[in-house]
Design an enzyme around this catalytic site. Structure first.
Site, PDB file in Angstrom:
ATOM      1  N   LEU A   1      -1.195  -8.299   2.716  1.00 56.60           N
ATOM      2  CA  LEU A   1      -0.065  -8.136   3.641  1.00 56.60           C
ATOM      3  C   LEU A   1       0.518  -9.475   4.092  1.00 56.60           C
ATOM      4  O   LEU A   1      -0.151 -10.494   4.093  1.00 56.60           O
ATOM      5  CB  LEU A   1      -0.505  -7.295   4.837  1.00 56.60           C
TER       6      LEU A   1
ATOM      7  N   GLU B   1       2.900 -24.047   4.436  1.00 55.13           N
ATOM      8  CA  GLU B   1       2.482 -24.041   3.035  1.00 55.13           C
ATOM      9  C   GLU B   1       2.517 -22.646   2.427  1.00 55.13           C
ATOM     10  O   GLU B   1       2.757 -22.488   1.228  1.00 55.13           O
ATOM     11  CB  GLU B   1       1.077 -24.638   2.908  1.00 55.13           C
TER      12      GLU B   1
ATOM     13  N   LEU C   1       0.850   2.797  13.837  1.00 57.21           N
ATOM     14  CA  LEU C   1      -0.570   2.944  13.531  1.00 57.21           C
ATOM     15  C   LEU C   1      -0.973   2.054  12.371  1.00 57.21           C
ATOM     16  O   LEU C   1      -0.371   2.098  11.298  1.00 57.21           O
ATOM     17  CB  LEU C   1      -0.903   4.399  13.209  1.00 57.21           C
TER      18      LEU C   1
ATOM     19  N   LYS D   1       4.274   7.643  11.485  1.00 55.62           N
ATOM     20  CA  LYS D   1       3.379   7.671  10.335  1.00 55.62           C
ATOM     21  C   LYS D   1       3.111   9.128   9.975  1.00 55.62           C
ATOM     22  O   LYS D   1       2.855   9.953  10.854  1.00 55.62           O
ATOM     23  CB  LYS D   1       2.081   6.943  10.678  1.00 55.62           C
TER      24      LYS D   1
ATOM     25  N   HIS E   1       0.825  -1.208   0.000  1.00 53.70           N
ATOM     26  CA  HIS E   1       0.000   0.000   0.000  1.00 53.70           C
ATOM     27  C   HIS E   1       0.860   1.259   0.000  1.00 53.70           C
ATOM     28  O   HIS E   1       0.360   2.338  -0.305  1.00 53.70           O
ATOM     29  CB  HIS E   1      -0.991   0.000   1.159  1.00 53.70           C
TER      30      HIS E   1
ATOM     31  N   SER F   1       5.253 -38.559   0.925  1.00 52.53           N
ATOM     32  CA  SER F   1       3.867 -38.838   0.542  1.00 52.53           C
ATOM     33  C   SER F   1       3.541 -38.270  -0.842  1.00 52.53           C
ATOM     34  O   SER F   1       2.893 -38.927  -1.644  1.00 52.53           O
ATOM     35  CB  SER F   1       2.899 -38.219   1.555  1.00 52.53           C
TER      36      SER F   1
END
Lengths: 618, 618
Positions: free
Chosen positions: A121, A359, A183, A242, A73, A338
């Site tokens: 995120l 994963e 924040l 911020k 972002h 497997s």
């Protein structure tokens, strides 16, 4: 500490420009995240001028460092960096978030300097770990991998999967930069400015924490220098503010993801000093090229005559690929005995990556490795690929080329029960943009489909079966193709009913056809390419049978083969020719039992196909 | 340390029985995980006899402790515990993994003493955190929540999301028990017996580590006592030996997930001492009942007249529910000002749970809270629910009743770009067993659907839209139902074409119908219940229009509304009456732009519906 390569006033000048450009472009867009950009502007200014070794004229220079914005972002800051590096113009910067612009709301690899799409995120960091892992273990590359994260995203477990792997693999070429601006979107983060807590977590996960004031240019400079020469992975934990640099934004709630209006922007730019936008000198990488790889050979597939599980054929196909190609890498989620991915170690042990039971990190690792030109295959039980669905979705936005294999599909796994049965994987993988979904029913077919996956772009997925299945194919093995199918019973113009199956149900359908052959001519279509599906073969089956179709699949009724068949016929404009249709799928929650018992209990066994076909044909 | 409540020889006797029973039942089954059971047998023996306060005659006693096997593959041990508690017979124990048995390969809540299905690793622990969270913050319950994890699963990020939340919320009623037996499925775990590393991680994530020898009965006893009286969350890190108690299994590779054959079992049982299977005395909980809740009232839904985003209507509906019912809880993934779940705080702030950006933990939290009778709603951007797909899949196997809301669906979100656009959520959620999938197009409808979700069993999902949408419905608001639809334009027997839409595309379809009304009669069907879909209304639309259908959705073409419509018509046996079919969906990767621009670029806007309808009707 190393002598700064660049004077602090140069850093400060760039930081001012990055702040100004972040505000200007987001205000022009009317949306975006200026305050999340401002907190990291000092960090990125020092990185760009003093530490990032990047050939801006040649994004594909293999010696380039990598910089991944895990906090996607903060795209205004990313694009402001590209402006400062001189690769986009001020004019293009002002197209941010507009239709047709390359500068999307969150970065995507439409821009050559963006490795992967971010914006969900917690993904950029583990993908950066994947880049660093491939760079270290396969390429022996000299470059450094940097990733900028927000602090809100440090709550994602995938971040810790990433740092754990970076630590375990001792990735000295990896540095995370935490922009701890306190924040989040709707208020304070969980840990706010508790940088010591972050440092303890980072250290416990095997990485070296470097705690700094993220607005102290000298400290940032020293931290990057220390990170590059560290003998293990590093995380720079930068305490930041911020909205830093604009008094009315600094450390204020309610400013997340909001662009300034024109008046606010004017005041902000006045505070920053409204620098004229210019191009800054950057550092080139030292010349380096990867070792020339042996040219790929044609893989030597085994030819099978005896029943074999397709998961085993997958492993043996990987082994053949390992011998034939130096660019194939294999990742597995601690179940390689497997999935049989472990067989790859027989020919290319150094290109096998044990990702343990993580994963998300496994798929991120695959995405990261294809960034640096490798050809990854990643496997686990198909059911557990659901764990990484957000990563798979984002990989498609990243235009990544990755190959996934999910084993133990469907109720046919038997006793382990529903937690281990993939019954939604076809739906999940079909609904990935540009994906390829393959589901082989015999070992020879499996090997050839694995071969096709090597060349296939985008996200390709192979669904394999736990149990041994008979060999159906010994002829025309080179004829399998993405978008293909095979008629394995019948095929005449007067077939009474067509059964469309894939994987394990092909064998059930054949048994049904063989049982019925004295009384009815059944066409059995092996739709091994679930996406894209072989529309022509389906249309032909409809024509031959007067529209009597039975689809049988070891999957929930939604989103799998049945839906794919109907959608293809509708798109081909022949829906109206489907006069009788039966869809056999798993409709009740399965339990434990033997594979044959469970296929029968789910009503997808030969016996139920016989009944369905009789009803259709009657 | 507390005085042991039970003599060590009692613990030892039970441990022997648990080992013997784990071997006996898995050998009878011919599969299963005896060695993973043996490593934790001492831990579970001490827990059952000395610390677990559980009314075995009444699994629903609200005072009961909770024990969740996060390592679900140790089901032989879980079932051996139930045998020792006297709630299953030896005969039933021997049905393990057989068709029709309640004792499935991995535990499921078919058994009354099992809270949730496990077997996908890394899930039991965060769900246990959810149970503890609801117990502490809503119920003020006295019970303790215990969860047994393997060590392999500690590589899952979701484990750390769970411990982070346990630490952040100071859940003194929560104890994780790590069975650190060093060996995973295919070899050593990442950290092997490095219990100090685990302890550092646990501590860094805000929980108190208690490191013990997992076979020292006195140490185990003391650890459990310390855990129960701790003033924060605890993790007992038990160093154990896989296969403990049987010399030829102890700490041996190659024995994961393998049953002993009859001869091996005989030798093993001889070593253990082959105790006769018996019922042991256990500890009852102190009597406790939760405070009587105010009886639920009928929620007072607002009635909207002005355009409003359905996400906002969702938030306001939650607020109405908060006032009307004391059992509703709301969880959100740090985006409650976007999903508008924050509105719930206006009426029930104490029942709002901030889960930060940890979607797996959020869904696990919801699953845990429904275990203790709460009615959870959990929300984030619909795109980010993909992060929790494995948890959603498993929640269905858990027979959990949870309600999910995904906001910001489709390209209509606008400038943020594809990373934030849910375009696969309908496919993902349809392919969940027994799920309900709802997609409202106006604010009044949204409120009523939220009301229906309260009473709906299983996994229900509401898809909401970012942008404001006009109000369509002011009449018959109580007529909305699961499996329903509404005709919003046309509806006569001579409609020329039917457009099936949902959510944002309903408004595009209406605009198209209104544009065309001079020349063509269009039926617009609002298919707000995507699953189950209103088959009767679809069949009626087919009949009325002579089979001219257009489906339009803000979703990839695969697995969403289009597939749902075709599947319903095929199942109803009227596929052949669909003479002309067009499916408008998002076929190319979207970028940034204004919502209307993106709807148009994706060819799902009114303009494209007009074109499609003209082609169909021509």
């Amino acid at each position: 500490m190393a002598t700064p390569r660049v004077e602090n006033d140069q850093y400060a000048a760039l930081a001012r420009q990055l702040r100004a450009d972040s505000i200007r472009c987001s205000t022009a867009a009317g949306s975006g995240h200026p305050t999340s950009s401002l907190s990291a502007a000092d960090l990125m200014a020092v990185l760009l001028l003093g530490h990032l070794r990047y050939d801006w004229a040649k994004a594909r220079n293999p010696a380039n460092d990598h910089l991944i914005f895990s906090k996607g972002h903060a795209s205004p800051l990313a694009y402001a960096l590209f402006r400062a590096a001189g690769v986009i113009t001020d004019q293009e910067l002002m197209t941010f978030r507009k239709l047709g612009s390359r500068l999307e709301g969150h970065p995507t690899p439409i821009l050559p300097w963006v490795d992967v799409a971010t914006g969900s995120l917690g993904q950029g960091l583990p993908i950066a770990v994947g880049v660093a892992l491939g760079a270290k273990r396969v390429l022996a590359a000299p470059f450094h991998v940097w990733t900028l994260t927000g602090d809100s995203e440090l709550a994602e477990g995938s971040i810790w999967e990433g740092l754990d792997h970076a630590g375990h693999e001792r990735l000295a070429n990896f540095t995370a930069i935490f922009d701890v601006n306190r924040l989040g979107q709707r208020g304070p983060t969980e840990l706010e400015w508790n940088v010591d807590a972050y440092a303890a977590r980072v250290r416990a996960f095997g990485c070296e924490p470097i705690v700094i004031d993220g607005h102290d240019l000298g400290a940032i400079d020293a931290a990057f220098a220390r990170a590059r020469r560290a003998d293990g992975p590093t995380a720079i934990i930068a305490r930041t503010i911020k909205g830093k640099g604009v008094s009315f934004l600094e450390n204020k709630e309610g400013w997340h993801g909001k662009a300034l209006d024109a008046e606010q922007a004017k005041r902000a730019l006045a505070e920053i000093g409204d620098p004229p936008s210019r191009t800054f000198p950057t550092l080139a990488p030292d010349p380096w090229r990867p070792t020339e790889r042996t040219a790929p050979r044609r893989p030597e597939w085994k030819t099978y005559r005896e029943p074999l599980a397709t998961r085993k054929a997958y492993g043996e196909a990987l082994a053949a690929l390992g011998a034939a190609r130096a660019d194939v890498v294999v990742l597995d989620g601690e179940v390689s005995n497997s999935t049989h991915a472990e067989d790859f170690k027989q020919t290319a042990a150094d290109r096998f990556f044990e990702m343990y039971i993580a994963e998300q990190m496994m798929v991120a690792g695959a995405v990261g490795m294809q960034v640096v030109g490798l050809v990854p295959f990643a496997s686990t039980f198909a059911a557990f690929l659901t764990r990484a669905y957000d990563f798979i979705r984002m990989a498609a936005i990243s235009r990544a080329n990755i190959r996934l294999c999910g084993s133990h599909a469907g109720v046919s796994i038997g006793e382990d029960g529903p937690s281990q049965m993939a019954l939604e994987d076809l739906a999940m993988m079909r609904a990935v943009h540009g994906s390829t979904v393959l589901y082989p029913c015999d070992a020879n077919q499996t090997a050839r489909l694995v071969g096709l996956m090597v060349e296939q772009g985008g996200i390709s997925y192979l669904r394999t079966t736990r149990e041994k299945t008979p060999i159906l194919y010994t002829d025309d093995l080179d004829g399998f193709r993405i978008g293909g199918s095979r008629v394995v019973r019948g095929g005449q113009v007067d077939d009474a009913v067509a059964v469309v199956a894939a994987g394990i149900t092909v064998h059930e359908a054949i048994a049904a056809a063989d049982q019925l052959k004295q009384t009815m001519k059944i066409r059995v279509l092996d739709a091994y390419s679930v996406k894209p599906i072989d529309t022509a073969a389906l249309v032909d089956a409809v024509r031959a049978t007067g529209g009597r179709l039975c689809v049988v699949e070891d999957h929930w009724p939604e989103g799998g083969l049945g839906d794919a068949v109907l959608a293809a016929l509708a798109e081909a404009g022949v829906a109206r020719k489907v006069t009788r249709f039966t869809h056999l799928a798993v409709r009740d929650m399965p339990a434990s039992g033997k594979p044959a018992e469970l296929l029968d209990a789910a009503k997808i066994s030969a016996r139920h196909i016989v009944d369905a076909v009789r009803n259709l044909g009657g």
